[in-house]
Design an enzyme around this catalytic site. Structure first.
Site: not given
Ligand code: RAM
Length: 908
Positions: A128, A480, A484-486, A493, A546, A753, A774
């Site tokens: 690198w 989920d 998006r940035d997730e 879920d 969760w 969602e 979602h």
């Molecule tokens: C959101 C997510 C997800 C959920 C949490 C609590 O950001 O998309 O679906 O489980 O929060």
């Protein structure tokens, strides 16, 4: 009688829930089969005994033979023969006998992977220090300046094979993503390999049969690497690359060649590999990929390429302790979508509509390009009012792919990224024809298991949307959302959607892998996380509902697939979680250690009190842990009693603390009642009052629902169980907000969602959290199969041994629904139709299962089955008449395996 006539045929032979897997890791694989009856087999033809024989390819070693085992319930067996040897192919046969001796036989194979100690290879990487960071962004690219992404390295190694090998196996992985080629040919069809795990604990490797690719003489192994989850952007508010695992991608591979004379040769990654950067200037899962075709080094992946200028790969560590064989199937390109419309919105700017929101990427053909022409593809789920892409809800995910052309026609498809989108904007081409673009659908290969259809086109579309939600979000981990940035493996879920997911596809191997992720993410104190793989800084401590996924998921998988290893592998983790909650909440009301306590996330109106949600889950997790220990038996018997007692105590506290004598539950929300009823927390008298109150709340709301993520999956099963299928129908067919059908009014092709992702009054919901893909609210899918179509298993049944077929016809003429499901035991099918003549119900019960069948009506004399009055039909036994709470009556029959056609003539 002997032979195969009028007997049973084993099919769908699986090893660890996969078809002919290469490179399995465990030494005690689960070998399973499903059964189908021969066409002329009489009703009730059921298995009585089985035999499994396992033989290694190499007959020098012992195999395993169960002998004939009298077990009418078996759907599989855990291997218990002599220790399996590494990298060896085992053939296996299963024979199944019926009670009168008819025999059916089928075969398959599996192959073991490397023993941990057999890795000779080192992790290698590009040098690198010699590579410049990518140029700043140009037109059309969003936020790329902050990326700091590096070009994708190429790695190659020439070697010579003395003759053509009789067998060649390639074991490959990366910290990052890899694509592997041998002599210019792509190896395998996996995408985004090796997939996402918590790389600090576990890096999956894949095994490939490359016998057909290796030849006598000169050969080359060639790999392209990318950052992927290892060193790319991951999660929300993404940190700079390298924040989570490592700073740049690394690669490991080992090729085993076996020759006819018994000799063998092993080639691994080491300092003899050479490296360069190639045409992919960067590739990131969230940001996108940039391909500069001018930089392509033609022939680099073939023997004889002059790589003298390429520096030697940098050799990193030799830590192979984290390498484990894949237990799931990889992501694959599993479908293609054509453009349904291409609209020109400006000079050299077009919008492509694929007609479907999905996860994947665009394949673009550019004819007669100019050298250096820059073509940019951006992605979005929906359009704004001006017909341009609506990208605000992608947050920082740039989701932008760039191609810089050379002078030849080029087919461009990014390799190391994917996006969640329906629309793509293509900039840089004067003309774009629909045939130039294809939507390539990517998801973890989870074979379709169920089909559903019904008379109502809106519900049919809802089911389609649920299916697309599953496809889009089962990408190495259950995410989920894909856009998006997730894109995180949120536990709730997954937990709420699991029952629906299992009906849609065979997800046994997929969730086997994810349960490793969930257990890897468990803290030393027993706390599960909110997301798995766990990510530093993402709400570590598992919230109620969760964290509990660590208990609920294995239990449900066991019930669906009948493989006790789901429980055995997780029981310690389940106990540790329940102990963790208990330890911090000795008075049995779960208030402490609740993490970010999301409660009934995204519910409407009055929130459900947090302690109610939490304590309900505490009781449920304790109960399921007890049941899991009971199934495993033996030395787990003490645990079974201990957790059953704890569950009883938590239920008692729940009732004392939160339930009034009138059955009202604190908070008085739909979800409060749903949790109490679904988890059987209340004594019977209170339960029926609570159920009435729940029904009243649903009625008051419209009928309507106010449930969030945790309540939504329970509302249909619970109302139905308490005799209010009528209310479920009302909720299901409601088209105004909030409802499942409301998004269809706005063209939804996936599950949103939020109930109000887009409204006529306010337009788009706040972009900070507004995914249109979602799956959580799609957990109604379970009831479409189990309730509406009527295909379910009895509460205590495992792997669909005892079916309950009880359709819930809705009003409206004609009405019908049908569902079919490839269960762990065999194929189940239900189809019903209600019209002026009466009620028809066709049922297929797989061998070894029995079914309780409910036929709408109250006159047994008016029911025929096939050619006979139902009472005289072979394999059919009349049980009685059942009355639902709302007055509807059904005639109940017991049937054995086979095909049945009931018809209840309309009387009166
Ligand atoms: C959101 C997510 C997800 C959920 C949490 C609590 O950001 O998309 O679906 O489980 O929060």
């Amino acid at each position: 009688m002997n032979g195969t006539a009028t007997g049973l045929r084993p099919y769908a032979l699986r090893c660890d829930h996969r078809t002919t897997p290469l490179g399995i890791g465990g030494r005690t694989p689960f070998l399973s089969w499903r059964l189908a009856a021969d066409d002329d087999a009489p009703r009730g033809t059921a298995p009585a005994a089985y035999r499994v024989e396992v033989t290694p390819d190499d007959d020098a070693h012992a195999g395993w033979d169960t002998g004939r085992v009298e077990d009418p319930e078996a759907i599989g067996v855990v291997y218990a023969g002599p220790a399996l040897r590494p990298h060896t192919r085992y053939h296996w046969h299963v024979t199944v006998w019926t009670a009168d001796g008819a025999e059916g036989r089928e075969r398959s194979w599996f192959e073991t992977g490397l023993d941990a100690g057999e890795w000779r290879a080192s992790w290698i990487a590009n040098d690198w220090t010699a590579v410049e960071v990518v140029d700043p962004p140009e037109e059309g690219e969003r936020a790329l300046d902050a990326h700091g992404l590096l070009p994708c390295p190429l790695l190659r190694r020439e070697f010579s094979a003395s003759t053509t090998p009789v067998r060649a196996r390639l074991y490959v992985s990366a910290r990052g993503l890899y694509e592997m080629r041998v002599n210019g040919r792509r190896v395998g069809d996996g995408e985004l390999t090796p997939g996402w795990t918590d790389y600090r604990h576990r890096v999956q490797y894949q095994t490939y049969d490359v016998t057909a690719l290796v030849r006598a003489g000169g050969n080359v192994l060639a790999a392209t690497l990318a950052d992927g989850w290892w060193s790319g952007y991951v999660g929300f508010e993404p940190r700079r690359p390298g924040a989570h695992y490592g700073g740049f991608p690394q690669f490991i591979a080992q090729l085993h060649l076996d020759y006819a004379d018994g000799s063998s040769q092993v080639i691994g990654t080491d300092e003899r590999w050479r490296t360069s950067d190639g045409p992919i200037r960067y590739a990131d899962l969230l940001m996108g990929e940039c391909h500069d075709a001018r930089r392509a080094a033609g022939g680099w992946d073939e023997p004889g390429f002059d790589d003298r200028d390429w520096p030697a790969a940098r050799v990193g560590d030799t830590d192979t302790a984290t390498l484990v064989p894949s237990v799931d199937e990889p992501v694959r390109a599993l479908a293609e979508l054509s453009a349904v419309a291409v609209t020109r919105i400006g000079p050299e700017r077009h919008i492509v509509d694929f007609g479907q929101n999905f996860a994947g990427r665009v394949r673009l053909t550019v004819r007669a390009p100019r050298r250096g022409q820059r073509i940019v593809i951006r992605h979005a789920e929906t359009l704004d009012d001006d017909g341009g892409l609506y990208t605000a809800n992608l947050r920082t995910a740039a989701a932008t792919d760039t191609l810089i052309t050379d002078a030849d026609t080029v087919v461009f498809e990014p390799r190391f990224t994917y996006h969640g989108f329906r629309y793509a904007e293509v900039t840089g081409l004067a003309e774009l024809h629909p045939g130039d673009v294809t939507g390539v659908v990517l998801h973890s290969d989870t074979p379709r298991a169920g089909t559903f259809d019904c008379a109502d086109p809106a519900i049919r579309r809802l089911h389609e949307n649920i299916t697309w939600g599953q496809r889009s979000n089962f990408v190495s981990v259950p995410t989920d959302c894909p856009q998006r940035d997730e894109r995180l493996g949120w536990l709730a879920d997954a937990q709420v959607f699991l029952p629906t997911a299992c009906l849609g596809a065979d997800v046994a191997a997929f969730f086997t892998k994810w349960m490793h992720d969930v257990r890897d993410a468990q803290g030393p104190d027993g706390g599960f996380s909110n997301v798995a793989p766990r990510l530093a800084g993402v709400a570590d401590e598992g919230a109620p509902g969760w964290g509990d996924a660590g208990v609920l998921v294995p239990w449900h998988l066991y019930r669906v697939y009948g493989d006790e290893r789901f429980l055995a592998d997780s029981l310690d983790a389940m106990c540790a979680w329940v102990d963790f909650v208990h330890r911090h909440n000795p008075d049995l009301v779960w208030r402490h250690k609740v993490g970010p306590h999301f409660a009934d996330w995204l519910s409407i109106g009055r929130p459900t009190p947090r302690e109610v949600v939490a304590t309900a889950y505490f009781a449920h997790s304790a109960e399921l842990t007890a049941r899991a220990a009971r199934v495993l038996g033996g030395d787990q018997a003490d645990r079974a009693e201990r957790y059953a007692a704890l569950a009883r105590d938590v239920r008692a506290v729940f009732t004392a603390r939160f339930a009034g004598p009138d059955g009202r539950i604190e908070g008085d929300t739909q979800t409060a009642y749903l949790l109490a009823l679904a988890f059987d927390l209340l004594p019977d008298d209170l339960a029926s009052r609570a159920a009435r109150r729940l029904a009243a709340l649903v009625e008051e709301a419209g009928p309507g629902l106010t449930t969030g993520f945790l309540g939504v999956g329970l509302i249909a099963p619970v109302l139905d169980r308490w005799g209010r299928a009528d209310l479920v129908h009302a909720l299901l067919r409601r088209t105004h907000r909030p409802s499942w059908l409301y998004p269809l009014r706005h063209g939804a092709t996936t599950i949103w969602e939020r109930w109000d992702g887009y409204t006529e009054e306010h337009g788009f919901q706040a972009p900070a959290m507004n995914s249109f893909n979602h799956y959580a609210l799609g957990s109604i899918g379970e009831w479409l199969y189990q309730g509406l179509a009527g295909l379910d298993q009895a509460p205590g049944s495992v792997a669909y041994r005892e079916l309950v077929v009880r359709p819930r016809p809705f009003d409206g003429e004609p009405c019908w629904a049908e569902a079919a499901y490839d269960s762990a035991r065999g194929r189940i099918a239900v189809r019903w139709r209600q019209d002026d003549d009466g009620f028809r119900l066709d049922v297929t019960v797989p061998p070894g299962a029995t079914a309780t069948v409910h036929v709408a009506g109250d006159d047994h004399a008016a029911v025929r089955e096939g050619e006979h009055p139902a009472g005289e039909s072979p394999g059919v036994e009349f049980v009685g008449i059942e009355t639902a709470a709302t007055g509807g009556k059904t005639l109940v029959y017991r049937v054995e395996s086979g095909d049945y056609r009931f018809f209840a003539r309309r009387t009166g």
